[in-house]
Enzyme design. Structure first.
Site, PDB file in Angstrom:
ATOM      1  N   LYS A   1      -7.270   8.582  12.826  1.00  0.00           N
ATOM      2  CA  LYS A   1      -7.200   7.195  13.315  1.00  0.00           C
ATOM      3  C   LYS A   1      -6.295   7.100  14.544  1.00  0.00           C
ATOM      4  CE  LYS A   1      -4.339   4.247  11.520  1.00  0.00           C
ATOM      5  NZ  LYS A   1      -3.592   3.468  10.525  1.00  0.00           N
TER       6      LYS A   1
ATOM      7  N   CYS B   1      -3.975   8.768   8.733  1.00  0.00           N
ATOM      8  CA  CYS B   1      -3.301   8.598  10.032  1.00  0.00           C
ATOM      9  C   CYS B   1      -3.834   9.449  11.173  1.00  0.00           C
ATOM     10  CB  CYS B   1      -1.814   8.895   9.868  1.00  0.00           C
ATOM     11  SG  CYS B   1      -0.990   7.603   8.968  1.00  0.00           S
TER      12      CYS B   1
ATOM     13  N   GLY C   1       0.815  -1.218   0.000  1.00  0.00           N
ATOM     14  CA  GLY C   1       0.000   0.000   0.000  1.00  0.00           C
ATOM     15  C   GLY C   1       0.841   1.256   0.000  1.00  0.00           C
ATOM     16  N   TYR C   2       0.286   2.324   0.590  1.00  0.00           N
ATOM     17  CA  TYR C   2       0.953   3.628   0.626  1.00  0.00           C
ATOM     18  C   TYR C   2       2.236   3.578   1.448  1.00  0.00           C
ATOM     19  CZ  TYR C   2      -2.993   5.927  -1.574  1.00  0.00           C
ATOM     20  OH  TYR C   2      -3.942   6.316  -2.472  1.00  0.00           O
ATOM     21  N   VAL C   3       2.293   2.680   2.428  1.00  0.00           N
ATOM     22  CA  VAL C   3       3.503   2.576   3.256  1.00  0.00           C
ATOM     23  C   VAL C   3       4.453   1.530   2.672  1.00  0.00           C
ATOM     24  CG1 VAL C   3       4.383   1.970   5.541  1.00  0.00           C
ATOM     25  CG2 VAL C   3       2.324   3.360   5.340  1.00  0.00           C
TER      26      VAL C   3
ATOM     27  N   GLU D   1       6.731   4.104  10.522  1.00  0.00           N
ATOM     28  CA  GLU D   1       7.097   4.895   9.346  1.00  0.00           C
ATOM     29  C   GLU D   1       6.546   6.311   9.508  1.00  0.00           C
ATOM     30  OE1 GLU D   1       9.134   4.246   6.663  1.00  0.00           O
ATOM     31  OE2 GLU D   1       8.706   6.371   6.756  1.00  0.00           O
TER      32      GLU D   1
ATOM     33  N   LYS E   1       5.110   6.750  17.835  1.00  0.00           N
ATOM     34  CA  LYS E   1       4.426   6.996  16.557  1.00  0.00           C
ATOM     35  C   LYS E   1       3.050   7.625  16.802  1.00  0.00           C
ATOM     36  CE  LYS E   1       3.064   6.704  12.331  1.00  0.00           C
ATOM     37  NZ  LYS E   1       3.566   7.278  11.142  1.00  0.00           N
TER      38      LYS E   1
ATOM     39  N   PHE F   1      -6.807  14.453   0.140  1.00  0.00           N
ATOM     40  CA  PHE F   1      -6.720  15.040   1.488  1.00  0.00           C
ATOM     41  C   PHE F   1      -5.594  16.054   1.605  1.00  0.00           C
ATOM     42  CE2 PHE F   1      -3.137  13.328   3.961  1.00  0.00           C
ATOM     43  CZ  PHE F   1      -2.693  12.284   3.169  1.00  0.00           C
TER      44      PHE F   1
ATOM     45  N   THR G   1       1.042   1.633  11.639  1.00  0.00           N
ATOM     46  CA  THR G   1       0.804   2.314  12.921  1.00  0.00           C
ATOM     47  C   THR G   1      -0.152   1.467  13.739  1.00  0.00           C
ATOM     48  OG1 THR G   1       0.867   4.385  11.776  1.00  0.00           O
ATOM     49  CG2 THR G   1      -0.021   4.424  13.997  1.00  0.00           C
TER      50      THR G   1
HETATM   51  C1  UDX Z   1       1.042  12.209   8.521  1.00  0.00           C
HETATM   52  C2  UDX Z   1       2.366  12.514   9.230  1.00  0.00           C
HETATM   53  O1  UDX Z   1       2.848  13.803   8.809  1.00  0.00           O
HETATM   54  C3  UDX Z   1       3.388  11.449   8.908  1.00  0.00           C
HETATM   55  O2  UDX Z   1       4.590  11.655   9.644  1.00  0.00           O
HETATM   56  C4  UDX Z   1       2.810  10.079   9.272  1.00  0.00           C
HETATM   57  O3  UDX Z   1       3.717   9.053   8.918  1.00  0.00           O
HETATM   58  C5  UDX Z   1       1.474   9.853   8.575  1.00  0.00           C
HETATM   59  O4  UDX Z   1       0.578  10.926   8.880  1.00  0.00           O
HETATM   60  P1  UDX Z   1       0.104  12.489   6.041  1.00  0.00           P
HETATM   61  O5  UDX Z   1      -1.227  12.254   6.671  1.00  0.00           O
HETATM   62  O6  UDX Z   1       0.477  11.672   4.854  1.00  0.00           O
HETATM   63  O7  UDX Z   1       1.281  12.277   7.130  1.00  0.00           O
HETATM   64  O8  UDX Z   1       0.224  14.035   5.598  1.00  0.00           O
HETATM   65  P2  UDX Z   1       0.460  15.414   6.401  1.00  0.00           P
HETATM   66  O9  UDX Z   1       1.363  16.249   5.595  1.00  0.00           O
HETATM   67  O10 UDX Z   1       0.852  15.191   7.808  1.00  0.00           O
HETATM   68  O11 UDX Z   1      -0.987  16.106   6.334  1.00  0.00           O
HETATM   69  C6  UDX Z   1      -2.105  15.593   7.043  1.00  0.00           C
HETATM   70  C7  UDX Z   1      -3.281  16.533   6.905  1.00  0.00           C
HETATM   71  O12 UDX Z   1      -3.059  17.743   7.628  1.00  0.00           O
HETATM   72  C8  UDX Z   1      -3.569  16.956   5.466  1.00  0.00           C
HETATM   73  O13 UDX Z   1      -4.961  16.977   5.259  1.00  0.00           O
HETATM   74  C9  UDX Z   1      -2.988  18.354   5.388  1.00  0.00           C
HETATM   75  O14 UDX Z   1      -3.599  19.136   4.398  1.00  0.00           O
HETATM   76  C10 UDX Z   1      -3.295  18.858   6.787  1.00  0.00           C
HETATM   77  N1  UDX Z   1      -2.411  19.956   7.224  1.00  0.00           N
HETATM   78  C11 UDX Z   1      -1.072  19.753   7.342  1.00  0.00           C
HETATM   79  C12 UDX Z   1      -2.967  21.186   7.550  1.00  0.00           C
HETATM   80  O15 UDX Z   1      -4.192  21.374   7.465  1.00  0.00           O
HETATM   81  N2  UDX Z   1      -2.154  22.195   7.999  1.00  0.00           N
HETATM   82  C13 UDX Z   1      -0.796  22.025   8.133  1.00  0.00           C
HETATM   83  O16 UDX Z   1      -0.122  22.981   8.555  1.00  0.00           O
HETATM   84  C14 UDX Z   1      -0.240  20.767   7.792  1.00  0.00           C
HETATM   85  P1  ADP Z   2      -1.267   1.829   4.286  1.00  0.00           P
HETATM   86  O1  ADP Z   2      -1.669   3.252   4.001  1.00  0.00           O
HETATM   87  O2  ADP Z   2      -1.134   1.545   5.771  1.00  0.00           O
HETATM   88  O3  ADP Z   2      -0.076   1.377   3.501  1.00  0.00           O
HETATM   89  P2  ADP Z   2      -3.050   0.495   2.416  1.00  0.00           P
HETATM   90  O4  ADP Z   2      -4.512   0.224   2.585  1.00  0.00           O
HETATM   91  O5  ADP Z   2      -2.597   1.449   1.378  1.00  0.00           O
HETATM   92  O6  ADP Z   2      -2.520   0.905   3.867  1.00  0.00           O
HETATM   93  O7  ADP Z   2      -2.277  -0.873   2.118  1.00  0.00           O
HETATM   94  C1  ADP Z   2      -2.369  -2.017   2.876  1.00  0.00           C
HETATM   95  C2  ADP Z   2      -2.252  -3.235   1.952  1.00  0.00           C
HETATM   96  O8  ADP Z   2      -2.138  -4.409   2.746  1.00  0.00           O
HETATM   97  C3  ADP Z   2      -3.452  -3.449   1.034  1.00  0.00           C
HETATM   98  O9  ADP Z   2      -3.012  -3.479  -0.316  1.00  0.00           O
HETATM   99  C4  ADP Z   2      -4.011  -4.837   1.458  1.00  0.00           C
HETATM  100  O10 ADP Z   2      -4.488  -5.597   0.343  1.00  0.00           O
HETATM  101  C5  ADP Z   2      -2.786  -5.480   2.060  1.00  0.00           C
HETATM  102  N1  ADP Z   2      -3.075  -6.557   3.028  1.00  0.00           N
HETATM  103  C6  ADP Z   2      -3.930  -6.517   4.082  1.00  0.00           C
HETATM  104  N2  ADP Z   2      -3.879  -7.692   4.758  1.00  0.00           N
HETATM  105  C7  ADP Z   2      -2.966  -8.479   4.131  1.00  0.00           C
HETATM  106  C8  ADP Z   2      -2.452  -9.802   4.352  1.00  0.00           C
HETATM  107  N3  ADP Z   2      -2.857 -10.536   5.398  1.00  0.00           N
HETATM  108  N4  ADP Z   2      -1.538 -10.289   3.481  1.00  0.00           N
HETATM  109  C9  ADP Z   2      -1.102  -9.544   2.434  1.00  0.00           C
HETATM  110  N5  ADP Z   2      -1.542  -8.281   2.175  1.00  0.00           N
HETATM  111  C10 ADP Z   2      -2.458  -7.759   3.010  1.00  0.00           C
END
Ligand code: UDX
Ligand code: ADP
Length: 485
Positions: free
Chosen positions: A285, A282, A19-21, A167, A226, A344, A137
């Protein structure tokens, strides 16, 4: 220094969850450690196919270049989960941990079912010792649950060490954040085996991160750090957003206030951008997770303190939607409103918890017709968010009220108002003169991100409203009582 685990240097690692991470972080590991084999596995064949194509499943600046460099060299994406587990000496768990939407802790606790299922899979198929690294997380003590599952199902001759390695990448800047992290956090057991596992993970990061930036600590501290980091960041945004309401009520300018307080080196300038509310997978949540944790620990005052960060975020989104409605003469039924930006934040196609979703919900409840444009979010993704059962009563009504447009100009055509929800750079440079000509008059701009040149828009003839600042209105006589600001 090479780490030895069962006297073998690390040769192959795998990551469960593409995924994203998992995707970007393992791509960067493969990029920086060309002699390490990295396999990213997922249950979803569709997601893996996208990672293997030129149309990657996530939009992230510079990700494509990193993938191009390593895919086929030492980076692989597949659904061969069992084989990847068996071959790897170190396994990252990067599965999703959404907020629970059922049962105990509903709406607040993290749902650990995906983590548990990944841990059970490792226990079921591993034939040799593994370092298991949780990157998702998760609430404190999740590593303990993973350890319990692994140890309860351990096979002869197989050992496990579980590490926490949260992360900190932010979407939109993931590659930059991964290449130059402020720090890397590794939590593990303080036993000889625990230390050896920590050294193994340090060895990977030391390919490009200076050792002094790699912080090691006990597992629970790492997991709580975290949650704490995200809670503090979210709290800063809620604090400046709370201030923005005071600014609007008093005539101060929130940007000036942010600038003034940000120059205090103890406060610092970052994360003081007032907005329509924070989104992303994040912040909400993790803060809810922390609230739940505090309640379970019988710390109701601490829980209430962090809950307020969420309450202010809800308040900010609601407040902004109310302003749109009030300015449009207290009725938006049947009125066309352009929504510019649905992600977002800028530079991502991710919509999870985006403020735009809530804004659209509130405006749809009043019967507005929404014309949505976002440069990266797919049409189907927008519709799936807006028809989510917890958000809308009736998917048919959503289809009637919402249309999605390929560019901002058609989205704004014949609209009463345009609302900027995401701070995409392109919104700063649109031809607002042309947009103005095709809008109904009075034409309104609601800048939820404070990114456009307000005076220039007022000069064109727009009525402009933004966050945390009162603007001079010279174009219309408001026919309603001043908004509750
Ligand atoms: C966040 C944390 O920054 C990162 O360290 C963690 O690993 C995951 O969560 P992310 O959610 O990807 O990252 O983006 P971030 O840049 O933190 O922005 C989160 C939200 O806050 C966005 O909607 C952004 O637009 C908003 N934001 C951010 C504000 O409204 N004002 C700000 O000054 C900064
Ligand atoms: P994040 O933002 O935390 O990376 P995502 O939803 O983008 O979360 O990605 C999580 C990924 O993990 C999804 O692609 C999902 O299909 C995968 N996944 C969830 N459970 C399992 C599992 N048991 N085995 C393999 N992949 C999994």
């Amino acid at each position: 220094m090479h780490c030895l685990w069962d006297n073998m240097p690390l040769k192959k690692i795998c990551c469960i969850g593409a995924g994203y991470v998992g995707g970007p972080s393992c791509a960067v590991i493969a990029y920086k450690c060309p002699h390490l084999d990295v396999e990213v596995v997922d249950l979803s064949q569709e997601r893996i196919d996208q990672w293997n194509s030129d149309d990657l499943p996530i939009f992230e600046p510079k990700l494509h270049e990193v993938i191009q460099e390593c895919r086929g060299r030492n980076l692989k994406f597949s659904t061969n989960i069992d084989q990847a587990i068996q071959e790897a000496e170190l396994i990252f768990i990067c599965v999703n941990t959404p907020t629970k939407n059922y049962g105990i802790g509903k709406g607040r606790a993290a749902d650990l079912k995906y983590i548990e299922s990944a841990a059970r899979r490792i226990a079921a198929v591993a034939k040799s010792s593994k370092i298991v690294v949780e990157k998702s997380t998760v609430p404190v003590k999740a590593a303990e649950s993973i350890t319990d599952i692994l140890k309860a199902n351990v096979k002869k001759g197989v050992k496990y060490q579980v590490l926490s390695n949260p992360e900190f990448l932010a979407e939109g800047t993931a590659i930059k954040d991964l290449l130059s992290p402020d720090r890397v956090l590794i939590g593990g057991e303080e036993t000889p085996d625990g230390k050896e596992a920590i050294n193994g993970l340090c060895w990977i990061y030391e390919h490009w991160v200076p050792r002094k930036q790699i912080i090691t600590m006990n597992t629970w501290s790492s997991e709580l750090s975290k949650l704490a980091a995200n809670a503090f960041l979210a709290q800063r945004i809620s604090s400046i957003n709370a201030m923005s309401a005071v600014c609007e009520a008093t005539g101060a300018d929130v940007s000036e206030v942010a600038n003034a307080i940000g120059t205090d080196s103890r406060i610092g300038p970052k994360f003081l951008q007032a907005s329509v509310g924070f989104g992303g997978s994040c912040f909400q949540k993790d803060v809810l997770n922390l609230v739940y944790l505090c309640e379970c620990l019988n710390l109701p005052e601490v829980a209430a303190y962090w809950q307020q960060v969420i309450n202010i975020n809800d308040f900010q989104r609601r407040r902004f939607a109310n302003r749109v409605i009030e300015c449009l003469f207290n009725t938006i039924t049947g009125k066309n409103i352009a929504i510019l930006g649905f992600a977002f934040k800028k530079d991502t196609g991710d919509t999870r918890e985006s403020a735009a979703i809530y804004l659209c919900k509130y405006l749809m409840e009043e019967g507005a017709k929404l014309r949505i444009y976002d440069p990266q979010v797919k049409h189907t993704q927008i519709m799936s968010e807006l028809t989510e059962p917890s958000l809308s009563r009736d998917p048919d009504t959503v289809s009637e009220l919402v249309s999605i447009h390929p560019d901002p100009y058609t989205a704004c055509d014949s609209c009463h108002a345009l609302v900027i929800c995401t701070e995409w750079d392109e919104f700063k440079h649109l031809d607002y003169q042309q947009i103005y000509k095709k809008m109904l008059k009075p034409a309104f701009v609601f800048d939820g991100r404070m990114i456009v040149n307000h005076q220039a828009l007022i000069d064109i003839g727009f009525h402009v409203e933004t966050i945390g600042k009162r603007l001079t209105r010279k174009n219309i006589n408001r026919q309603v009582a001043p908004a509750a600001q």
